[in-house]
Design a protein around this motif. Structure first.
Motif, short mmCIF file in Angstrom:
data_model
loop_
_atom_site.label_atom_id
_atom_site.label_comp_id
_atom_site.label_asym_id
_atom_site.label_seq_id
_atom_site.Cartn_x
_atom_site.Cartn_y
_atom_site.Cartn_z
N ASP A 359 2.11 6.45 -13.01
CA ASP A 359 1.81 5.85 -11.71
C ASP A 359 2.91 6.07 -10.68
N PHE A 360 3.32 7.30 -10.51
CA PHE A 360 4.17 7.69 -9.40
C PHE A 360 3.75 9.09 -9.00
N GLY A 361 3.87 9.41 -7.74
CA GLY A 361 3.44 10.73 -7.29
C GLY A 361 2.01 11.02 -7.70
N PHE A 362 1.74 12.23 -8.16
CA PHE A 362 0.39 12.61 -8.54
C PHE A 362 -0.09 11.92 -9.82
N CYS A 363 0.84 11.31 -10.53
CA CYS A 363 0.45 10.67 -11.79
C CYS A 363 -0.22 9.32 -11.57
N ALA A 364 -0.31 8.87 -10.33
CA ALA A 364 -0.97 7.59 -10.05
C ALA A 364 -2.46 7.70 -10.36
N ASN A 365 -2.99 6.61 -10.90
CA ASN A 365 -4.43 6.47 -11.12
C ASN A 365 -5.01 7.56 -12.02
N VAL A 366 -4.31 7.88 -13.11
CA VAL A 366 -4.87 8.90 -14.01
C VAL A 366 -5.90 8.31 -14.96
N VAL A 367 -5.92 7.00 -15.08
CA VAL A 367 -6.89 6.35 -15.95
C VAL A 367 -7.51 5.17 -15.21
N GLY A 368 -8.81 5.01 -15.35
CA GLY A 368 -9.47 3.86 -14.74
C GLY A 368 -9.89 4.15 -13.31
N ASN A 369 -10.69 3.26 -12.77
CA ASN A 369 -11.19 3.44 -11.42
C ASN A 369 -10.06 3.32 -10.40
N GLU A 370 -10.06 4.22 -9.46
CA GLU A 370 -9.04 4.22 -8.41
C GLU A 370 -9.53 3.31 -7.29
N GLN A 371 -8.91 2.16 -7.15
CA GLN A 371 -9.30 1.23 -6.11
C GLN A 371 -8.09 0.92 -5.25
N ARG A 372 -8.34 0.54 -4.03
CA ARG A 372 -7.25 0.28 -3.12
C ARG A 372 -6.51 -0.98 -3.50
N GLU A 373 -5.18 -0.89 -3.47
CA GLU A 373 -4.34 -2.07 -3.63
C GLU A 373 -3.93 -2.50 -2.24
N THR A 374 -4.04 -3.79 -1.94
CA THR A 374 -3.69 -4.25 -0.61
C THR A 374 -2.23 -4.62 -0.49
N MET A 375 -1.49 -4.55 -1.59
CA MET A 375 -0.07 -4.86 -1.54
C MET A 375 0.74 -3.59 -1.77
N VAL A 376 1.94 -3.55 -1.17
CA VAL A 376 2.86 -2.47 -1.46
C VAL A 376 3.61 -2.85 -2.73
#
Length: 495
Positions: A359-376
């Motif tokens: 979950d950094f760079g391109f490795c973010a969201n490699v598993v599971g549904n990609e949904q928007r996070e409203t927090m930084v």
């Protein structure tokens, strides 16, 4: 009728108050929406935007407001900025974060306090984007209560550098900053870079030049298993034909990406990030001229979250996981990178006990549904200085590691049952959380947690210091995690 009579009549028509000699004041211009928070005699906060007052609701008591007015202001400011920032960027993918980015973000938060957006309610911010069809989700990762009885306990009780710096990414991000400046504010070099006028098409050509020119189907055999989908594309599983390695391929629709310059910089950086404890970038292809396929490792054991919520970990197993994660954090920190979202969800396991950070760079969201996070970032694992902006740097990852240890002990981080806004307040106001099982822990683990969860950043350990800690000398073998992984999969029906 004289000209003066016409003029006078016209003024009466629009401003009848002049008949009573009342001065007419025009609407203000260039309004500064600065926020000045004070506490009145009754101990109530005053000066907050009305939208912020409504947000507080019952989440922060009047007593808490009077005791910690600055904290309340900082929390509300950061919370609302994060929501606005998340909706503006759409978080197409998570960019690599450097300390330079943190400084720029702090300036943005300060500017946010002076903007009209600071006076909008969260609901109005979200509704603006909902009308555009955006996917919006509150970052509130409620988990089921941890199972600590029955067969769960029975099953678990007896279980046996060549890349110097991020100069490249800072140079390429500089292109974006340059385009936002006027010509008079640019240095001679920056002026020439702007005049080069790189377009999206130019960046696409550069991206193609650094990607594998071959056909991805010659290298990978696609499986029927889709791992998730989102605004930027979809993720599916595949197998490397040469090695038999299981991989995840993220299909990014380039027509929906507005920051192709950052895409280019991240491909170059990720190609140089290789570490045994990172979910590594493996390859990239441009297909159909407008789709980017990013190939990454895929671990079949699932996230550490499954293990911490469904099983009981021994201290030696916790030490083993911490050691592997710290090696990944140390590698990133040595290259000027801050992960900023260390938590069990972002630690993936192999069936052999392999531990890798994702979950950094391109490795973010490699598993599971990609949904928007409203927090930084994710509030429950967040260091206090993220909100206060004091000495905010690499050590936020160490605090998050400390909170992840609490997860491994208790099955969830502190305040998980609280809404994000209140969680942020409690983290910032209380600092180090209480650990229910503290007295049952060994002195070595207590000392290790102490170094991770120091509110004073200067006293908090670095990744290198923690890697030398006595607690990590008691690491159990990684293969002892395999029975835990299998037990968690069985309980969650993931087998």
């Amino acid at each position: 009728m004289s000209f003066s009579s016409l003029f006078k009549s016209s003024k009466r028509k629009h401003h009848p108050v002049e008949e009573n000699n009342i001065a007419v004041i025009g609407a203000p211009t260039n309004v500064n929406h600065d926020i000045h928070v004070t506490v009145n005699d009754q101990g109530h906060l005053t000066g907050l935007p009305s939208a912020w007052v409504r947000q507080i609701g019952t989440q922060i008591t009047e007593d808490e407001q009077s005791k910690n007015p600055l904290v309340v202001k900082q929390v509300l400011q950061y919370y609302n900025y994060s929501i606005k920032k998340g909706n503006q960027d759409g978080q197409e993918y998570k960019h690599i974060v450097t300390e330079k980015d943190i400084v720029e973000e702090s300036k943005e938060i300060d500017n946010f306090s002076h903007s009209k957006d600071a006076h909008k309610s969260k609901d109005s911010i979200l509704s603006e984007h909902s009308e555009k069809g955006d996917i919006i989700r509150e970052t509130y990762p409620i988990r089921p209560p941890r199972k600590v009885d029955g067969t769960n306990l029975v099953q678990t009780k007896n279980l046996a550098q060549n890349f110097e710096d991020l100069t490249l990414v800072n140079e390429l991000k500089g292109d974006v900053e340059i385009r936002n400046k006027s010509d008079s504010d640019l240095s001679d070099d920056d002026f020439m870079r702007r005049r080069s006028g790189l377009t999206d098409e130019d960046y696409m050509i550069k991206i193609k030049n650094i990607c594998n020119p071959g056909d991805p189907y010659d290298y990978y055999e696609r499986s029927n298993k889709d791992l998730g989908s989102g605004a930027s594309g979809m993720v599916f599983a595949a197998v490397c034909k040469k090695s038999g390695q299981l991989v995840a391929i993220k299909d990014i629709d380039m027509t929906k990406q507005h920051k192709k310059d950052l895409l280019l910089s991240e491909i170059k950086i990720m190609k140089n990030f290789k570490h045994k404890n990172l979910v590594n970038f493996l390859d990239a292809f441009v297909i159909y001229d407008d789709h980017l396929w990013v190939v990454m490792e895929l671990l079949d054991g699932g996230p550490l979250t499954d293990v911490v919520t469904e099983t009981v970990m021994k201290e030696g197993q916790i030490a083993a996981v911490c050691c592997e994660v710290l090696h990944a954090i140390d590698y990133l920190h040595d290259r000027g990178t801050i992960h900023r979202d260390i938590k069990s969800d972002n630690v993936l396991l192999g069936m052999d006990g392999t531990v890798k950070v994702t979950d950094f760079g391109f490795c973010a969201n490699v598993v599971g549904n990609e949904q928007r996070e409203t927090m930084v970032g994710t509030p429950y694992w967040m260091a206090p200085e993220v909100v206060t902006r004091q000495k905010y740097g690499k050590k936020v990852d160490i605090w998050s590691l400390g909170i992840m240890i609490v997860e491994m002990l208790d099955g969830e981080p502190p305040y998980l049952r609280e809404p994000p806004l209140r969680a942020l307040y409690l983290i910032t106001a209380n600092g180090r959380p209480k650990i229910a099982r503290w007295d049952t822990l060994t002195e070595k683990l207590q000392s290790f947690i102490d170094l991770c969860l120091q509110v004073d950043v200067d006293k908090r350990g670095t990744a290198k210091e923690l890697l030398e800690h006595e607690f990590l000398k008691d690491c159990m073998e990684l293969r002892t995690l395999t029975p835990l992984i299998r037990a968690a999969k069985k309980m969650l029906h993931k087998t």
